[in-house]
Design a protein around this motif. Structure first.
Motif, PDB file in Angstrom:
ATOM      1  N   UNK A  28       6.117  46.440 -17.041  1.00 35.43           N
ATOM      2  CA  UNK A  28       5.497  45.147 -17.293  1.00 35.43           C
ATOM      3  C   UNK A  28       5.578  44.782 -18.769  1.00 35.43           C
ATOM      4  N   UNK A  29       4.575  44.063 -19.242  1.00 34.55           N
ATOM      5  CA  UNK A  29       4.479  43.741 -20.665  1.00 34.55           C
ATOM      6  C   UNK A  29       3.173  44.293 -21.216  1.00 34.55           C
ATOM      7  N   UNK A  30       3.176  44.534 -22.495  1.00 33.33           N
ATOM      8  CA  UNK A  30       2.009  45.092 -23.174  1.00 33.33           C
ATOM      9  C   UNK A  30       1.921  44.472 -24.553  1.00 33.33           C
ATOM     10  N   UNK A  31       0.779  43.963 -24.899  1.00 28.54           N
ATOM     11  CA  UNK A  31       0.570  43.446 -26.251  1.00 28.54           C
ATOM     12  C   UNK A  31       0.382  44.625 -27.197  1.00 28.54           C
ATOM     13  N   UNK A  32       1.065  44.589 -28.334  1.00 24.42           N
ATOM     14  CA  UNK A  32       0.942  45.686 -29.298  1.00 24.42           C
ATOM     15  C   UNK A  32      -0.502  45.878 -29.743  1.00 24.42           C
ATOM     16  N   UNK A  33      -1.286  44.812 -29.750  1.00 25.24           N
ATOM     17  CA  UNK A  33      -2.685  44.930 -30.181  1.00 25.24           C
ATOM     18  C   UNK A  33      -3.495  45.828 -29.243  1.00 25.24           C
ATOM     19  N   UNK A  34      -3.000  46.040 -28.002  1.00 23.88           N
ATOM     20  CA  UNK A  34      -3.687  46.944 -27.086  1.00 23.88           C
ATOM     21  C   UNK A  34      -3.679  48.383 -27.596  1.00 23.88           C
TER      22      UNK A  34
END
Length: 260
Positions: A242-248
């Motif tokens: 999927x996708x993941x925000x780097x801020x996570x």
């Protein structure tokens, strides 16, 4: 201990020599020759062996002792607190297998201290593209979302998945921290899936600073044998990652239950 590495047969499915016959110096040199066909590469990775050679050299196969790994079932990848604070304001996004060829070519273009040229030769690129098309080689990409829907590639890594084991090959940064984010994002997903190890092959100071540890070869090979025998999870990596925000990644990894 043999004084010369074993010469591989023409059969890509033939067994590799026992790992304890690998040379102590250079550490882990196990075999020479063969080819980079998909069956040979899968045969190698299933037994904890990987190819590593430079242009002008014969094809060399390695099984070092100890092996450098990230223990996903324990600490995983460590990002310094200052870097994690920076990620809280990041617009970067992670994804998988959208730009495999671009990632491996960017990795090939990196000039590393103490190395002349690159070990990611044209033949290696072709071989891992074949492995990617066969569903085993994967890229993790970090993109800077510019609002166009595409994004600019700022870092990434590629490696090989067999069963439920991931073997890291190389990573790059186009902007500071890009490869760290790719590695930490991959580790986050592997943790969520319940995959216990991420192979990093050979020790260096950068990997150690991110939490890599040394694992005795016999222990590593035992873990690999268990993990590659497990069925690969369904679905392609684009969808599964999927996708993941780097801020996570700024707050460290969550204690999520394994997803299988």
């Amino acid at each position: 201990m043999s004084q010369l590495p074993c010469l591989l047969s023409a059969d890509p499915t033939a067994p590799f020599p026992p790992p304890d016959t690998a040379l102590a110096s250079p550490n882990g040199l196990l075999a020479i020759g063969g080819d980079l066909s998909v069956p040979r590469l899968l045969n190698a990775y299933r037994h904890g062996v990987f190819p590593w050679y430079s242009a002008g050299q014969p094809l060399l196969w390695w099984s070092p002792d100890p092996r450098t790994v990230f223990r996903i079932d324990r600490e995983g990848v460590h990002l310094p607190s200052r870097f994690r604070r920076r990620l809280r304001r990041s617009a970067w996004t992670l994804r998988a297998d959208h730009a495999f060829e671009a990632v491996i070519r960017r990795c090939a273009g990196i000039r590393r201290d103490g190395q002349r040229g690159t070990w990611i030769t044209d033949a290696m690129i072709r071989a891992y593209l074949d492995l990617h098309r066969a569903g085993h080689a994967h890229s993790i990409e970090v993109v800077d979302d510019d609002g166009s829907g595409g994004g600019r590639l700022v870092g990434g890594l590629y490696g090989v998945a067999v069963g439920r084991m991931f073997f890291g090959e190389s990573m790059f940064s186009a902007e500071s921290g890009g490869s760290k984010v790719a590695l930490a994002g991959l580790a986050r997903r592997l943790h969520e899936w319940g995959w216990p190890l991420l192979d990093a092959q050979v020790e260096n100071a950068h990997l150690l600073s991110l939490g890599a540890v040394a694992m005795p070869r016999a222990e590593f090979l035992g873990a690999v044998a268990r993990q590659v025998a497990l069925p690969s999870p369904p679905g392609d990596w684009r969808e599964r990652f999927g996708t993941m925000a780097a801020m996570e990644l700024a707050e460290g990894r969550p204690a999520a239950p394994p997803a299988g």
